[in-house]
Design a protein around this motif. Sequence first.
Motif, PDB file in Angstrom:
ATOM      1  N   PRO A 269       0.817  -1.218   0.000  1.00  0.00           N
ATOM      2  CA  PRO A 269       0.000   0.000   0.000  1.00  0.00           C
ATOM      3  C   PRO A 269       0.853   1.272   0.000  1.00  0.00           C
ATOM      4  CG  PRO A 269      -0.134  -1.126   2.117  1.00  0.00           C
ATOM      5  CD  PRO A 269       0.676  -2.007   1.216  1.00  0.00           C
ATOM      6  N   VAL A 270       0.263   2.340  -0.471  1.00  0.00           N
ATOM      7  CA  VAL A 270       0.926   3.641  -0.501  1.00  0.00           C
ATOM      8  C   VAL A 270       0.756   4.346   0.848  1.00  0.00           C
ATOM      9  CG1 VAL A 270       0.917   5.922  -1.603  1.00  0.00           C
ATOM     10  CG2 VAL A 270       0.673   3.853  -2.992  1.00  0.00           C
ATOM     11  N   VAL A 271      -0.378   4.122   1.486  1.00  0.00           N
ATOM     12  CA  VAL A 271      -0.664   4.722   2.789  1.00  0.00           C
ATOM     13  C   VAL A 271      -0.822   3.591   3.800  1.00  0.00           C
ATOM     14  CG1 VAL A 271      -2.266   6.167   4.107  1.00  0.00           C
ATOM     15  CG2 VAL A 271      -1.784   6.707   1.711  1.00  0.00           C
ATOM     16  N   GLY A 272      -0.169   3.767   4.955  1.00  0.00           N
ATOM     17  CA  GLY A 272      -0.183   2.723   5.973  1.00  0.00           C
ATOM     18  C   GLY A 272      -0.830   3.180   7.267  1.00  0.00           C
ATOM     19  N   HIS A 273      -0.245   2.727   8.361  1.00  0.00           N
ATOM     20  CA  HIS A 273      -0.773   3.022   9.692  1.00  0.00           C
ATOM     21  C   HIS A 273      -0.888   4.527   9.920  1.00  0.00           C
ATOM     22  CE1 HIS A 273      -0.296  -1.171  10.761  1.00  0.00           C
ATOM     23  NE2 HIS A 273       0.959  -1.131  10.334  1.00  0.00           N
ATOM     24  N   TYR A 274      -1.975   4.918  10.578  1.00  0.00           N
ATOM     25  CA  TYR A 274      -2.201   6.302  10.978  1.00  0.00           C
ATOM     26  C   TYR A 274      -2.233   7.271   9.801  1.00  0.00           C
ATOM     27  CZ  TYR A 274      -1.046   4.094  15.393  1.00  0.00           C
ATOM     28  OH  TYR A 274      -1.018   3.232  16.465  1.00  0.00           O
ATOM     29  N   GLY A 275      -2.528   6.767   8.607  1.00  0.00           N
ATOM     30  CA  GLY A 275      -2.620   7.619   7.438  1.00  0.00           C
ATOM     31  C   GLY A 275      -1.280   8.141   6.938  1.00  0.00           C
ATOM     32  N   ILE A 276      -0.195   7.488   7.333  1.00  0.00           N
ATOM     33  CA  ILE A 276       1.156   7.911   6.942  1.00  0.00           C
ATOM     34  C   ILE A 276       1.524   7.249   5.621  1.00  0.00           C
ATOM     35  CG2 ILE A 276       3.602   7.873   7.581  1.00  0.00           C
ATOM     36  CD1 ILE A 276       2.640   7.705  10.546  1.00  0.00           C
ATOM     37  N   GLU A 277       2.000   8.045   4.654  1.00  0.00           N
ATOM     38  CA  GLU A 277       2.472   7.479   3.397  1.00  0.00           C
ATOM     39  C   GLU A 277       3.716   6.623   3.655  1.00  0.00           C
ATOM     40  OE1 GLU A 277       3.046  10.255   0.232  1.00  0.00           O
ATOM     41  OE2 GLU A 277       1.001  11.021   0.379  1.00  0.00           O
ATOM     42  N   ILE A 278       3.772   5.476   2.980  1.00  0.00           N
ATOM     43  CA  ILE A 278       4.876   4.539   3.172  1.00  0.00           C
ATOM     44  C   ILE A 278       5.892   4.730   2.054  1.00  0.00           C
ATOM     45  CG2 ILE A 278       5.527   2.124   3.468  1.00  0.00           C
ATOM     46  CD1 ILE A 278       2.536   1.544   4.016  1.00  0.00           C
ATOM     47  N   HIS A 279       7.105   5.117   2.435  1.00  0.00           N
ATOM     48  CA  HIS A 279       8.175   5.309   1.465  1.00  0.00           C
ATOM     49  C   HIS A 279       9.492   4.655   1.885  1.00  0.00           C
ATOM     50  CE1 HIS A 279       5.834   8.162  -0.861  1.00  0.00           C
ATOM     51  NE2 HIS A 279       5.545   8.797   0.258  1.00  0.00           N
ATOM     52  N   ASP A 280       9.783   4.649   3.180  1.00  0.00           N
ATOM     53  CA  ASP A 280      11.130   4.346   3.651  1.00  0.00           C
ATOM     54  C   ASP A 280      11.194   3.076   4.492  1.00  0.00           C
ATOM     55  OD1 ASP A 280      11.652   6.956   2.615  1.00  0.00           O
ATOM     56  OD2 ASP A 280      10.963   7.799   4.532  1.00  0.00           O
ATOM     57  N   GLU A 281      12.349   2.424   4.424  1.00  0.00           N
ATOM     58  CA  GLU A 281      12.623   1.274   5.284  1.00  0.00           C
ATOM     59  C   GLU A 281      13.489   1.739   6.452  1.00  0.00           C
ATOM     60  OE1 GLU A 281      12.619  -2.428   2.106  1.00  0.00           O
ATOM     61  OE2 GLU A 281      14.546  -1.664   2.805  1.00  0.00           O
ATOM     62  N   ILE A 282      13.175   1.235   7.618  1.00  0.00           N
ATOM     63  CA  ILE A 282      13.958   1.509   8.823  1.00  0.00           C
ATOM     64  C   ILE A 282      14.562   0.186   9.285  1.00  0.00           C
ATOM     65  CG2 ILE A 282      13.894   2.349  11.205  1.00  0.00           C
ATOM     66  CD1 ILE A 282      11.491   4.090  10.328  1.00  0.00           C
ATOM     67  N   ILE A 283      15.866   0.177   9.457  1.00  0.00           N
ATOM     68  CA  ILE A 283      16.598  -1.029   9.835  1.00  0.00           C
ATOM     69  C   ILE A 283      16.880  -0.972  11.330  1.00  0.00           C
ATOM     70  CG2 ILE A 283      18.671  -2.423   9.415  1.00  0.00           C
ATOM     71  CD1 ILE A 283      18.815  -0.536   6.742  1.00  0.00           C
ATOM     72  N   LEU A 284      16.503  -2.035  12.015  1.00  0.00           N
ATOM     73  CA  LEU A 284      16.766  -2.147  13.445  1.00  0.00           C
ATOM     74  C   LEU A 284      17.583  -3.404  13.704  1.00  0.00           C
ATOM     75  CD1 LEU A 284      13.391  -1.226  13.289  1.00  0.00           C
ATOM     76  CD2 LEU A 284      14.115  -0.600  15.573  1.00  0.00           C
ATOM     77  N   GLU A 285      18.398  -3.368  14.764  1.00  0.00           N
ATOM     78  CA  GLU A 285      19.167  -4.549  15.124  1.00  0.00           C
ATOM     79  C   GLU A 285      19.314  -4.651  16.628  1.00  0.00           C
ATOM     80  OE1 GLU A 285      23.165  -4.347  13.533  1.00  0.00           O
ATOM     81  OE2 GLU A 285      23.831  -3.121  15.227  1.00  0.00           O
ATOM     82  N   ARG A 286      19.532  -5.870  17.041  1.00  0.00           N
ATOM     83  CA  ARG A 286      19.875  -6.155  18.445  1.00  0.00           C
ATOM     84  C   ARG A 286      21.183  -6.942  18.402  1.00  0.00           C
ATOM     85  NH1 ARG A 286      15.884  -9.707  22.086  1.00  0.00           N
ATOM     86  NH2 ARG A 286      17.432 -10.722  23.371  1.00  0.00           N
ATOM     87  N   ARG A 287      22.227  -6.348  18.918  1.00  0.00           N
ATOM     88  CA  ARG A 287      23.529  -7.012  19.008  1.00  0.00           C
ATOM     89  C   ARG A 287      23.456  -8.073  20.098  1.00  0.00           C
ATOM     90  NH1 ARG A 287      27.014  -6.872  14.924  1.00  0.00           N
ATOM     91  NH2 ARG A 287      26.717  -4.928  13.843  1.00  0.00           N
TER      92      ARG A 287
END
Length: 163
Positions: free
Chosen positions: A141-159
């Motif tokens: 989808p173009v629009v996701g949670h809370y009506g926010i447009e989806i464009h970017d990936e956020i990378i998270l890690e746990r060492r």
Amino acid sequence: MDELVVRHAGVEDRGRITELLLRSWGSTIVVAHGVRYDAADLPALLAERANRVAGLLTYASGVDGLEVVTLDAVERNAGVGTALLDAAAQVASGKGMGRVWLITTNDNVDALRFYQRRGMRIVGIEPGAVDESRRLKPSIPVVGHYGIEIHDEIILERRLPPG
């Protein structure tokens, strides 16, 4: 409440895994960082309570650690997601991997809160990555949670501690 059990999924679980992925993701196909996964074919951890699926985590192993591809808690606010994430860290440690990592999207503020409260850190942002992923999976989808447009990936890690 019955005890929560997390276990490795077997071939006999494929039908339940596929059903859950279809319900949660609309498809078994997941695209992240330019890679197209069929999550139903990936190794998986199942959380069960009273022989019912309470949650699912699918993952891919690589030289850069254990990547969580999907995480679904059927039972919300009951420790299911935490138990699955901890089990994934145990799998990674058992394979000598130094981290568990994942990607979420810029609209998924609930996931950002969840993962950071469980020791994961934001280690990267890929602007426009989801726009590129739509070429591999046009149904994103173009629009996701809370009506926010989806464009970017956020990378998270746990060492993970050396092992």
